[in-house]
Design a protein around this motif. Structure first.
Motif, PDB file in Angstrom:
ATOM      1  N   ILE A  63     -68.224  58.304  -4.225  1.00  0.00           N
ATOM      2  CA  ILE A  63     -68.346  56.880  -4.577  1.00  0.00           C
ATOM      3  C   ILE A  63     -67.249  56.065  -3.899  1.00  0.00           C
ATOM      4  N   LEU A  64     -66.020  56.564  -3.937  1.00  0.00           N
ATOM      5  CA  LEU A  64     -64.913  55.845  -3.310  1.00  0.00           C
ATOM      6  C   LEU A  64     -65.129  55.713  -1.801  1.00  0.00           C
ATOM      7  N   ARG A  65     -65.565  56.806  -1.159  1.00  0.00           N
ATOM      8  CA  ARG A  65     -65.787  56.744   0.283  1.00  0.00           C
ATOM      9  C   ARG A  65     -66.893  55.743   0.605  1.00  0.00           C
ATOM     10  N   THR A  66     -67.925  55.724  -0.215  1.00  0.00           N
ATOM     11  CA  THR A  66     -69.026  54.780  -0.021  1.00  0.00           C
ATOM     12  C   THR A  66     -68.548  53.348  -0.222  1.00  0.00           C
ATOM     13  N   GLY A  67     -67.775  53.114  -1.274  1.00  0.00           N
ATOM     14  CA  GLY A  67     -67.240  51.777  -1.507  1.00  0.00           C
ATOM     15  C   GLY A  67     -66.363  51.313  -0.360  1.00  0.00           C
TER      16      GLY A  67
ATOM     17  N   SER B 289     -62.307  49.328  -6.191  1.00  0.00           N
ATOM     18  CA  SER B 289     -61.240  49.065  -7.167  1.00  0.00           C
ATOM     19  C   SER B 289     -61.595  49.610  -8.543  1.00  0.00           C
ATOM     20  N   GLN B 290     -62.843  49.422  -8.949  1.00  0.00           N
ATOM     21  CA  GLN B 290     -63.282  49.928 -10.252  1.00  0.00           C
ATOM     22  C   GLN B 290     -63.175  51.457 -10.285  1.00  0.00           C
ATOM     23  N   HIS B 291     -63.641  52.095  -9.239  1.00  0.00           N
ATOM     24  CA  HIS B 291     -63.649  53.560  -9.241  1.00  0.00           C
ATOM     25  C   HIS B 291     -62.298  54.151  -8.863  1.00  0.00           C
ATOM     26  N   ALA B 292     -61.413  53.348  -8.301  1.00  0.00           N
ATOM     27  CA  ALA B 292     -60.044  53.818  -8.087  1.00  0.00           C
ATOM     28  C   ALA B 292     -59.388  54.144  -9.418  1.00  0.00           C
ATOM     29  N   GLN B 293     -59.716  53.382 -10.456  1.00  0.00           N
ATOM     30  CA  GLN B 293     -59.169  53.660 -11.789  1.00  0.00           C
ATOM     31  C   GLN B 293     -59.928  54.793 -12.467  1.00  0.00           C
ATOM     32  N   ILE B 294     -61.242  54.795 -12.326  1.00  0.00           N
ATOM     33  CA  ILE B 294     -62.042  55.865 -12.926  1.00  0.00           C
ATOM     34  C   ILE B 294     -61.635  57.222 -12.348  1.00  0.00           C
ATOM     35  N   ALA B 295     -61.377  57.253 -11.039  1.00  0.00           N
ATOM     36  CA  ALA B 295     -61.037  58.513 -10.369  1.00  0.00           C
ATOM     37  C   ALA B 295     -59.780  59.157 -10.933  1.00  0.00           C
ATOM     38  N   LEU B 296     -58.860  58.346 -11.449  1.00  0.00           N
ATOM     39  CA  LEU B 296     -57.618  58.897 -12.008  1.00  0.00           C
ATOM     40  C   LEU B 296     -57.882  59.745 -13.241  1.00  0.00           C
ATOM     41  N   ASP B 297     -59.017  59.520 -13.895  1.00  0.00           N
ATOM     42  CA  ASP B 297     -59.422  60.340 -15.044  1.00  0.00           C
ATOM     43  C   ASP B 297     -60.344  61.474 -14.619  1.00  0.00           C
ATOM     44  N   CYS B 298     -60.512  61.654 -13.318  1.00  0.00           N
ATOM     45  CA  CYS B 298     -61.436  62.671 -12.791  1.00  0.00           C
ATOM     46  C   CYS B 298     -60.709  63.612 -11.847  1.00  0.00           C
TER      47      CYS B 298
ATOM     48  N   MET C 167     -58.215  63.185  -9.857  1.00  0.00           N
ATOM     49  CA  MET C 167     -57.732  62.661  -8.589  1.00  0.00           C
ATOM     50  C   MET C 167     -56.418  61.929  -8.811  1.00  0.00           C
ATOM     51  N   SER C 168     -55.499  62.056  -7.874  1.00  0.00           N
ATOM     52  CA  SER C 168     -54.218  61.370  -7.974  1.00  0.00           C
ATOM     53  C   SER C 168     -54.311  60.002  -7.304  1.00  0.00           C
ATOM     54  N   ALA C 169     -53.330  59.148  -7.591  1.00  0.00           N
ATOM     55  CA  ALA C 169     -53.301  57.829  -6.964  1.00  0.00           C
ATOM     56  C   ALA C 169     -53.197  57.954  -5.445  1.00  0.00           C
ATOM     57  N   ASP C 170     -52.421  58.917  -4.967  1.00  0.00           N
ATOM     58  CA  ASP C 170     -52.286  59.127  -3.520  1.00  0.00           C
ATOM     59  C   ASP C 170     -53.622  59.547  -2.902  1.00  0.00           C
ATOM     60  N   GLU C 171     -54.381  60.365  -3.615  1.00  0.00           N
ATOM     61  CA  GLU C 171     -55.681  60.801  -3.095  1.00  0.00           C
ATOM     62  C   GLU C 171     -56.661  59.634  -3.030  1.00  0.00           C
ATOM     63  N   VAL C 172     -56.602  58.769  -4.026  1.00  0.00           N
ATOM     64  CA  VAL C 172     -57.484  57.601  -4.022  1.00  0.00           C
ATOM     65  C   VAL C 172     -57.227  56.763  -2.769  1.00  0.00           C
ATOM     66  N   VAL C 173     -55.951  56.540  -2.453  1.00  0.00           N
ATOM     67  CA  VAL C 173     -55.604  55.788  -1.247  1.00  0.00           C
ATOM     68  C   VAL C 173     -56.076  56.535   0.002  1.00  0.00           C
ATOM     69  N   ALA C 174     -55.916  57.861  -0.005  1.00  0.00           N
ATOM     70  CA  ALA C 174     -56.259  58.673   1.171  1.00  0.00           C
ATOM     71  C   ALA C 174     -57.757  58.696   1.449  1.00  0.00           C
ATOM     72  N   VAL C 175     -58.590  58.393   0.456  1.00  0.00           N
ATOM     73  CA  VAL C 175     -60.040  58.369   0.671  1.00  0.00           C
ATOM     74  C   VAL C 175     -60.402  57.376   1.774  1.00  0.00           C
ATOM     75  N   ARG C 176     -59.575  56.363   1.978  1.00  0.00           N
ATOM     76  CA  ARG C 176     -59.843  55.346   2.991  1.00  0.00           C
ATOM     77  C   ARG C 176     -59.374  55.783   4.384  1.00  0.00           C
ATOM     78  N   GLY C 177     -58.753  56.951   4.456  1.00  0.00           N
ATOM     79  CA  GLY C 177     -58.262  57.450   5.734  1.00  0.00           C
ATOM     80  C   GLY C 177     -59.208  58.442   6.370  1.00  0.00           C
ATOM     81  N   SER C 178     -58.663  59.356   7.151  1.00  0.00           N
ATOM     82  CA  SER C 178     -59.476  60.322   7.889  1.00  0.00           C
ATOM     83  C   SER C 178     -60.156  61.315   6.945  1.00  0.00           C
ATOM     84  N   ALA C 179     -61.412  61.591   7.226  1.00  0.00           N
ATOM     85  CA  ALA C 179     -62.137  62.601   6.450  1.00  0.00           C
ATOM     86  C   ALA C 179     -61.589  63.993   6.709  1.00  0.00           C
TER      87      ALA C 179
END
Length: 211
Positions: A100-104, A114-123, A125-137
């Motif tokens: 979902i984050l990669r698609t967003g 932004s909505q799923h950046a917060q949801i992901a923290l309960d799934c 995923m770390s805050a650093d990983e959420v940011v990294a989703v926007r980087g290289s696959a």
């Protein structure tokens, strides 16, 4: 009038059905949340089933839902798909949120990411990983199967199909149900991103912009 119970769904009865004290039927708990202010006014907040408790805040989908409510027939038919992807998905919550984050991100949907950046923290995923989703696959922080998931999201976005190489890697890890859920998770949130971007839905209160 409310029914006294669901058909063969005792767990649902326990959550939603309340026997009337006078024995005259039953009350049905709607699951809506509201706040009564000092002037006796009731302020609607949202539905319990659609809120996300991040530990710091409770998020509701009111901003998005207010626009969807302009087309109730579509909303009623779309909700089962949305509910499946978010709560009945055969993928793990972490893998679901990764897609979902990669698609967003690829759809440039600030609301969705932004909505799923917060949801992901309960799934898981770390805050650093959420940011990294926007980087290289191919970031080495991701496991091999997570890299394949990110590539799948990219390929569906760019080519509307998953390449044979990526599909083979996914098929070695996931069963048929999960493979289908991968495609429909990306498809569902691509459609949602199109709607959000076009309608200009604002971020919900308490949700920080992810970029």
């Amino acid at each position: 009038q409310a029914t006294s119970g669901y058909y063969h769904r005792r767990e649902a009865d326990a959550l939603a059905k309340i026997a009337a004290q006078d024995g005259g039927g039953s009350w049905h708990r709607m699951g809506d949340v509201g706040i009564m202010d000092g002037q006796g006014r009731l302020w609607y907040c949202g539905r319990v089933s659609q809120r996300v408790d991040t530990g710091k805040d409770v998020l509701f989908a009111d901003q998005c839902e207010a626009v969807f409510n302009q087309h109730p027939d579509l909303l009623r038919r779309w909700m089962p798909l949305a509910g499946h992807v978010m709560s009945k998905n055969s993928l793990s919550p972490r893998h679901r949120e990764l897609l979902i984050l990669r698609t967003g991100h690829r759809c440039a949907s600030l609301y969705e990411f932004s909505q799923h950046a917060q949801i992901a923290l309960d799934c898981d995923m770390s805050a650093d990983e959420v940011v990294a989703v926007r980087g290289s696959a191919d970031d080495p922080r991701w496991s091999p199967i997570e890299r394949s998931l990110l590539h799948a999201a990219d390929e569906l976005h760019d080519d509307q199909r998953i390449s044979d190489t990526t599909w083979a890697a996914l098929a070695a890890e996931f069963d048929d149900r999960s493979l289908i859920d991968i495609v429909f998770t990306v498809g569902q949130y691509t459609m949602v991103a199109m709607f959000l971007n076009t309608s200009g839905v604002h971020l919900d209160p308490g949700v920080d912009a992810a970029w």
